[in-house]
Design an enzyme around this catalytic site. Structure first.
Site: not given
Length: 786
Positions: A475, A591, A604
């Site tokens: 990630h 979230y 993001t």
């Protein structure tokens, strides 16, 4: 050892008669072709550097400016207003001697034209940056576009009329702005209101006021100073402190997955599926290297998105450190790393500068599948080191993998273009329990056996025995939309462009003289094997605790939602709020990931989907209020959600700003009770939409069975849910739900049923006054979920 001998370009022996030199012309030819390929790539990079460097102008526009200046001079006019004469006077003395007066004038005119051309390029880029900084268009109602926005769109189309390269817009994208601290605090308090009691809200209001009046403004000044010189004031800290400094396992906790087609597999031949998949990935890498990919844009607009995350997609590995990990990226790699039955192989995918055909890669994969060698001691489960805690892996790597054959083999894995696992299991929606098989399929891609993936690679591909495939991505280097774009291209290219023969094999010619894949060698001492066992135990406990549930929602899709003039994402998010309320009896901090790629190096931002408006709708629906009242509250909640999403996209979010203020406070060695409490709040419902970005690659009308399952991730909180969803076509939404078995209050399958019922109940409310027959049908489906 045949391949080793082929790699030797020349040999020599010393004899009494002198040196006997033996040349291998085949090897020299391979070296020559490989060198030519490298030079072609360098020339291509230089050419692309010039083209994107002058964008939105073109290199040929320089010639136009030169001709225009010379033409005006020919007509006895001085367009430079005396600057050409000044340049001529300051030419070096040697040029005054060697050039005639006319030659000096021509040279001065060329220099002036070049300077004018560069000035015009800077002006155009500045104008493009100003245009891309305008975001008011996003907040205007559909069908009610202001004159300002119409003029803005026209100007933007004019400046973007030239076909851009992948990175052409990078230098023209605006920098992420630092929000006003008071506005961020007000937005935070508004988002926290439905989750707090009156006393708790009053306490947080006082903490926020104290923070703003004392420490907050001091931290804000440092943050603005960073924003002046940094390309993006968030991204580097986000990458380091959220991802690379995490010392726990990245498997499940950080890595995420992508799945194959839902209903079909293009072939059931494992080696053939691997051949086409690997080829498609390498073709994508070629497009990235040549910058031939179209820049991603906001759907339905000409607004470009930042492409910086593509730079580290291939040839990248996250290497462990005792305090922080490091992302290492290599310029290019002509091989991939393959794992099968406990053995690691290096597979060269280029030969003499030529990419192997899919059929040749299939041949090489088949050779690996047929290899009967056994794993070396400690080799089979070595990948567990990447699945466990980071500090032990860092220490072992430093002590036992810094030299010798272990370093050479580890370098091959880490420097490879990507990692491939040839799995002995069969996966997919098959058999008598298709939904249960999808759940096992998701868990397999997410963590596998905890040792048969290399979780540190930027991404790993899994090819199963029955031809199904999957992707596991690290990630830290990029977010899901970037990987999803890669995976969409791979699936579409595999199925629709490369294709297969009637018996399921890859197409293309085969060079049977290809050297065998190279099996990697290791010397794994007992200390390393002991740590492998410890890391595997940690990873196995984590994997066993994950509860995954994947299900297609087929009752309605985007088409029916849009007919009601409702945002599909807003309806799903409000549905998740309703589902969670029914599942847990209350609301939680939610979230939803939103992208900030409208800005340079943007990643993001968080959309806090649990709002006052969504809670009001859920409570009204559960209280049995009249349909008209519920519809009104839903419209308010939907509009509020869309506005929160727009604000997050345009740099007016909450959480990234507060996160960066917290980092500054740690650098300064000061504590903030307000920031500490805000950043310690658990996200019990973490959600993300996987966007479909290249629908033109999938002809769902003629091939409706080629529907993507999307992907998912593990739960963020131990007592919460992770929910990923992908809106496919007009009639389907695929959900991926995760939680932990160790929490008695969560159950992924139960929550999945609640999601389905919530979606149906909301649609019943919205369609009640539109189509009664449709409403009664949906109501019947909703009752079936009870």
């Amino acid at each position: 050892m045949a391949e080793a001998h082929q790699a030797v370009a020349f040999q020599f022996t010393i004899t009494p008669e002198g040196i006997d030199l033996q040349l291998s012309y085949q090897a020299l030819n391979l070296i020559l072709r490989s060198g030519v390929r490298s030079w072609k790539k360098r020339v291509s990079r230089m050419r692309n550097g010039v083209i994107k460097g002058v964008y939105p102008a073109s290199p040929s526009s320089w010639l136009f400016v030169v001709i225009a200046i010379l033409a005006t001079m020919y007509m006895r006019s001085d367009p430079s207003m005396g600057l050409i004469t000044k340049i001529q006077q300051h030419l070096p003395l040697s040029l005054h001697v060697s050039l005639s007066s006319q030659g000096q004038t021509m040279l001065s005119a060329l220099l002036f034209s070049t300077l004018l051309w560069l000035s015009l390029i800077l002006a155009l880029r500045f104008c493009l940056k100003l245009l891309l900084s305008y975001h008011q268009w996003m907040f205007e109602q559909h069908g009610r576009v202001s004159n300002t926005t119409k003029i803005w769109v026209t100007l933007l189309r004019l400046l973007s009329s030239r076909k851009p390269l992948l990175y052409s817009y990078q230098t023209s994208l605006p920098h992420l702005p630092v929000p006003v601290i008071k506005e961020t605090l007000n937005r935070y308090l508004l988002s926290a209101r439905p989750l707090l009691t009156d006393e708790g809200y009053e306490r947080m209001t006082k903490l926020a006021a104290q923070f703003e009046n004392n420490l907050g403004n001091r931290l804000q000044r440092y943050l603005k100073l960073k924003a002046l010189w940094a390309t993006n004031y968030v991204s580097d800290w986000w990458e380091e402190y959220i991802y690379l400094r995490s010392r726990g396992p990245i498997m499940v906790n950080s890595n995420y997955y992508g799945m194959d087609f839902l209903y079909v597999s293009p072939t059931s031949v494992q080696a053939a599926r691997a051949g086409n998949t690997i080829t498609a990935l390498l073709l994508y890498r070629r497009k990235v290297n040549r910058e031939e990919l179209k820049p991603s844009r906001v759907p339905g607009t000409v607004i470009p998105l930042c492409a910086a995350q593509c730079e580290r997609m291939f040839n990248t590995t996250r290497t462990p450190g005792e305090e922080t990990d490091v992302l290492q990226h290599w310029q290019d790699s002509e091989f991939i790393a393959v794992y099968h039955r406990g053995r690691y192989f290096r597979l060269w995918v280029y030969r003499a500068g030529r990419l192997l055909s899919p059929r040749e890669i299939e041949l090489q994969i088949q050779r690996i599948l047929e290899d009967q060698s056994v794993p070396l001691p400690g080799e089979e489960k070595l990948g567990a080191l990447t699945a466990g805690d980071r500090v032990p892996w860092a220490k072992i790597r430093k002590q036992y993998f810094s030299s010798g054959i272990n370093k050479r083999s580890l370098d091959i894995i880490e420097r490879s273009a990507f990692f491939v696992t040839l799995d002995d299991e069969e996966q997919g929606m098959k058999g008598d329990d298709p939904v249960g098989n999808l759940d096992r399929y998701a868990k397999s891609i997410l963590h596998g056996k905890c040792y048969d993936r290399w979780f540190d690679k930027s991404f790993s591909i899994v090819i199963y025995k029955n031809g199904k495939s999957g992707l596991n991505a690290e990630h830290s280097w990029a977010d899901a939309p970037t990987v999803a774009h890669l995976w969409e291209y791979t699936l579409a290219t595999d199925a629709f462009q490369l294709g297969y023969t009637e018996d399921g094999h890859c197409k293309g010619d085969v060079d049977r003289s290809l050297p065998l894949p190279q099996k990697l060698t290791w010397d794994i001492p007992s200390e390393v094997q002991a740590q492998v066992s410890v890391s595997l135990a940690v990873a196995q406990a984590l994997a066993d605790d994950v509860d995954c549930h994947v299900f297609p929602f087929r009752e309605f899709g985007k088409g029916q939602i849009k007919k009601l003039r409702v945002s599909p994402d807003a309806l799903i998010q409000i549905g998740l709020q309703l589902a969670y309320y029914r599942d847990r009896g209350g609301f939680c901090l939610t979230y939803e990931a939103s992208m900030t790629r409208l800005f340079r190096e943007g990643r993001t931002e968080t959309v806090r989907s649990c709002s006052n408006e969504s809670c009001a709708f859920v409570k009204a629906l559960e209280a049995g209020e009249a349909g008209e009242q519920c519809r009104h509250l839903f419209r308010q909640a939907s509009e509020r959600h869309q506005n929160l999403y727009r604000m997050a996209m345009t740099g007016a979010g909450i959480d990234r700003h507060l996160f960066c203020l917290y980092v500054v406070s740690k650098y300064l060695g000061v504590d903030s009770p307000f920031l500490k409490e805000v950043l310690s709040e658990p996200w019990r419902l973490s959600t993300s939409q996987t966007p479909v970005q290249q629908m033109e690659l999938f002809d769902l009308k003629n091939n409706p069975e080629f529907i993507s399952l999307g992907g998912g991730f593990g739960p963020v909180a131990d007592d919460g849910y992770g929910v990923s969803y992908i809106i496919v076509g007009e009639e389907m939404i695929n959900f991926h739900v995760s939680s932990k078995h160790s929490c008695s209050e969560t159950d992924s399958h139960r929550f999945g049923r609640q999601i389905t019922k919530a979606m149906l109940d909301i649609m019943t409310v919205l369609s009640a006054d539109a189509k009664p027959s449709s409403s009664s049908k949906i109501q019947t489906q909703s009752k079936k979920q009870l």
